[in-house]
Write a protein that holds these residues in place. Structure first.
Motif, PDB file in Angstrom:
ATOM      1  N   HIS A 167      -2.225   3.120  -8.469  1.00 58.06           N
ATOM      2  CA  HIS A 167      -1.017   3.675  -9.083  1.00 58.06           C
ATOM      3  C   HIS A 167      -1.238   5.146  -9.439  1.00 58.06           C
ATOM      4  O   HIS A 167      -0.404   5.998  -9.162  1.00 58.06           O
ATOM      5  CB  HIS A 167      -0.665   2.875 -10.330  1.00 58.06           C
ATOM      6  N   THR A 171       3.989  -1.306  -9.051  1.00 59.34           N
ATOM      7  CA  THR A 171       3.753  -0.728 -10.373  1.00 59.34           C
ATOM      8  C   THR A 171       4.936   0.164 -10.728  1.00 59.34           C
ATOM      9  O   THR A 171       5.723   0.558  -9.857  1.00 59.34           O
ATOM     10  CB  THR A 171       2.453   0.090 -10.405  1.00 59.34           C
ATOM     11  N   PHE A 172       5.046   0.480 -12.013  1.00 55.06           N
ATOM     12  CA  PHE A 172       6.216   1.204 -12.527  1.00 55.06           C
ATOM     13  C   PHE A 172       5.781   2.057 -13.709  1.00 55.06           C
ATOM     14  O   PHE A 172       5.148   1.562 -14.637  1.00 55.06           O
ATOM     15  CB  PHE A 172       7.270   0.177 -12.965  1.00 55.06           C
ATOM     16  N   SER A 195      -3.674  -1.438  -4.781  1.00 57.01           N
ATOM     17  CA  SER A 195      -3.191  -0.083  -4.576  1.00 57.01           C
ATOM     18  C   SER A 195      -3.502   0.751  -5.821  1.00 57.01           C
ATOM     19  O   SER A 195      -3.655   0.214  -6.921  1.00 57.01           O
ATOM     20  CB  SER A 195      -1.695  -0.087  -4.272  1.00 57.01           C
ATOM     21  N   HIS A 221       7.934   6.530 -11.126  1.00 64.36           N
ATOM     22  CA  HIS A 221       7.114   6.434  -9.912  1.00 64.36           C
ATOM     23  C   HIS A 221       6.223   5.202  -9.987  1.00 64.36           C
ATOM     24  O   HIS A 221       6.011   4.633 -11.065  1.00 64.36           O
ATOM     25  CB  HIS A 221       6.276   7.695  -9.711  1.00 64.36           C
ATOM     26  N   GLY A 222       5.726   4.811  -8.837  1.00 60.78           N
ATOM     27  CA  GLY A 222       4.824   3.661  -8.782  1.00 60.78           C
ATOM     28  C   GLY A 222       4.314   3.450  -7.373  1.00 60.78           C
ATOM     29  O   GLY A 222       4.594   4.243  -6.466  1.00 60.78           O
ATOM     30  N   SER A 223       3.566   2.376  -7.213  1.00 59.39           N
ATOM     31  CA  SER A 223       3.055   2.048  -5.882  1.00 59.39           C
ATOM     32  C   SER A 223       3.382   0.591  -5.568  1.00 59.39           C
ATOM     33  O   SER A 223       3.576  -0.224  -6.469  1.00 59.39           O
ATOM     34  CB  SER A 223       1.549   2.299  -5.814  1.00 59.39           C
ATOM     35  N   PHE A 224       3.483   0.309  -4.283  1.00 56.82           N
ATOM     36  CA  PHE A 224       3.759  -1.051  -3.831  1.00 56.82           C
ATOM     37  C   PHE A 224       2.433  -1.763  -3.564  1.00 56.82           C
ATOM     38  O   PHE A 224       1.716  -1.418  -2.628  1.00 56.82           O
ATOM     39  CB  PHE A 224       4.606  -1.036  -2.557  1.00 56.82           C
ATOM     40  N   HIS A 225       2.129  -2.755  -4.390  1.00 56.86           N
ATOM     41  CA  HIS A 225       0.933  -3.566  -4.144  1.00 56.86           C
ATOM     42  C   HIS A 225       1.132  -4.435  -2.901  1.00 56.86           C
ATOM     43  O   HIS A 225       0.271  -4.509  -2.033  1.00 56.86           O
ATOM     44  CB  HIS A 225       0.642  -4.439  -5.354  1.00 56.86           C
ATOM     45  N   GLY A 275       0.796  -1.229   0.000  1.00 57.20           N
ATOM     46  CA  GLY A 275       0.000   0.000   0.000  1.00 57.20           C
ATOM     47  C   GLY A 275       0.823   1.271   0.000  1.00 57.20           C
ATOM     48  O   GLY A 275       0.264   2.363  -0.031  1.00 57.20           O
ATOM     49  N   GLY A 276       2.143   1.152   0.006  1.00 55.78           N
ATOM     50  CA  GLY A 276       3.003   2.339  -0.060  1.00 55.78           C
ATOM     51  C   GLY A 276       3.256   2.773  -1.500  1.00 55.78           C
ATOM     52  O   GLY A 276       2.704   2.198  -2.446  1.00 55.78           O
ATOM     53  N   SER A 277       4.093   3.775  -1.685  1.00 55.95           N
ATOM     54  CA  SER A 277       4.419   4.221  -3.034  1.00 55.95           C
ATOM     55  C   SER A 277       5.871   4.696  -3.085  1.00 55.95           C
ATOM     56  O   SER A 277       6.536   4.766  -2.050  1.00 55.95           O
ATOM     57  CB  SER A 277       3.471   5.340  -3.479  1.00 55.95           C
ATOM     58  N   LEU A 315       3.552  -3.821 -14.198  1.00 63.04           N
ATOM     59  CA  LEU A 315       3.382  -4.456 -12.892  1.00 63.04           C
ATOM     60  C   LEU A 315       4.522  -5.452 -12.739  1.00 63.04           C
ATOM     61  O   LEU A 315       4.680  -6.356 -13.566  1.00 63.04           O
ATOM     62  CB  LEU A 315       2.037  -5.183 -12.848  1.00 63.04           C
ATOM     63  N   THR A 352       5.754  -6.700  -4.998  1.00 58.86           N
ATOM     64  CA  THR A 352       4.977  -6.464  -6.218  1.00 58.86           C
ATOM     65  C   THR A 352       4.659  -4.975  -6.288  1.00 58.86           C
ATOM     66  O   THR A 352       4.097  -4.416  -5.345  1.00 58.86           O
ATOM     67  CB  THR A 352       3.679  -7.287  -6.224  1.00 58.86           C
TER      68      THR A 352
END
Lengths: 159, 159
Positions: free
Chosen positions: B83, A94-95, B81, A79-83, A61-63, A106, A92
């Motif tokens: 993105h 995103t990018f 999450s 940038h992305g988020s941590f699933h 849930g972080g980024s 992903l 896992t």
């Protein structure tokens, strides 16, 4: 210094890139190198680029966001988020490259303990189209990735 | 009440599901239905399931989690999450079913304004394998999705 090969596979007609790399360090250290911001900035990417870390909140849930800067001062934002971030197991996320906005991938990296306190990482990246994947391959990601893992080898040897 | 068709496409041999759905409401209202937790819980999923929202933080770098509960009390957990969340334009998020852990998809919904204060949504979902995609299709997602959009039609008519 390790010269473990970095194996990059881009299967014909499918939007994936798979990377396998072994490291001469135990899983717990490799996990730290992937998740601790002060370590990430010391290996992620080619040697010629300086990483300016905006934030790197490696938890489910972080980024994250950073800018790679070349010697001429040009910046390349990512940038992305941590699933999901599972300690010593997998990450896992995103990018997205700010220079190619609206195209997201992903990526899952899985850490596997090997005999002799060694680690195998397997990365499976999925793109939104085969064209996006082909563009990533054409960008020269393989050499940047290989160099990044060589930097990680050097970093792990100091931990 | 609208009877706009929900078009679901799963291309042979590629790990995608694409969904196109028009709605008889302007983009700003459809965007609200996708991002405001109190609205999301009123349409997302089939009628037979109650949504228990854990959190739904629809902003770039946010995350979400909910449980769908059937009349017998069985729970089905989902989480992911965000993105990127771009007002009135698009939402890109990850998606995982707790009953099939470690299998994640990446979904982008794009909102397109049509004449007559109507909206077309296009969803492009990418899976980590063609097998994962096939499993999602086999799960009956198409009927749940179609019913969800019918519930969204009803919700939008009240806003």
């Amino acid at each position: 210094m390790s010269t473990n090969p970095t194996t990059v596979t881009a299967p014909e007609g499918l939007p994936y890139i798979d990377v396998v790399r072994e490291l001469d360090a135990p899983v717990a250290l490799v996990y730290r190198a992937f998740t601790e911001p002060d370590l990430v900035r010391r290996w992620l990417g080619p040697r010629s680029l300086e990483m300016e870390l905006d934030h790197y909140d490696a938890r489910s849930g972080g980024s994250w966001a950073y800018t790679h800067r070349d010697p001429e001062g040009n910046g390349y934002g990512f940038h992305g988020s941590f699933h999901s971030v599972v300690e010593n197991e997998s990450i896992t996320q995103t990018f997205e490259f700010a220079g190619y906005p609206g195209h997201v991938s992903l990526e899952t990296v899985t850490l596997e303990a090997l005999d002799g306190d060694r680690t195998r990482t397997r990365t499976h990246a999925v793109y939104q189209s085969v064209e996006d994947r082909d563009g990533m391959v054409a960008s020269g990601m393989e050499s940047g990735l290989t160099e990044g893992y060589e930097r990680m080898d050097e970093l792990l040897a100091t931990l």
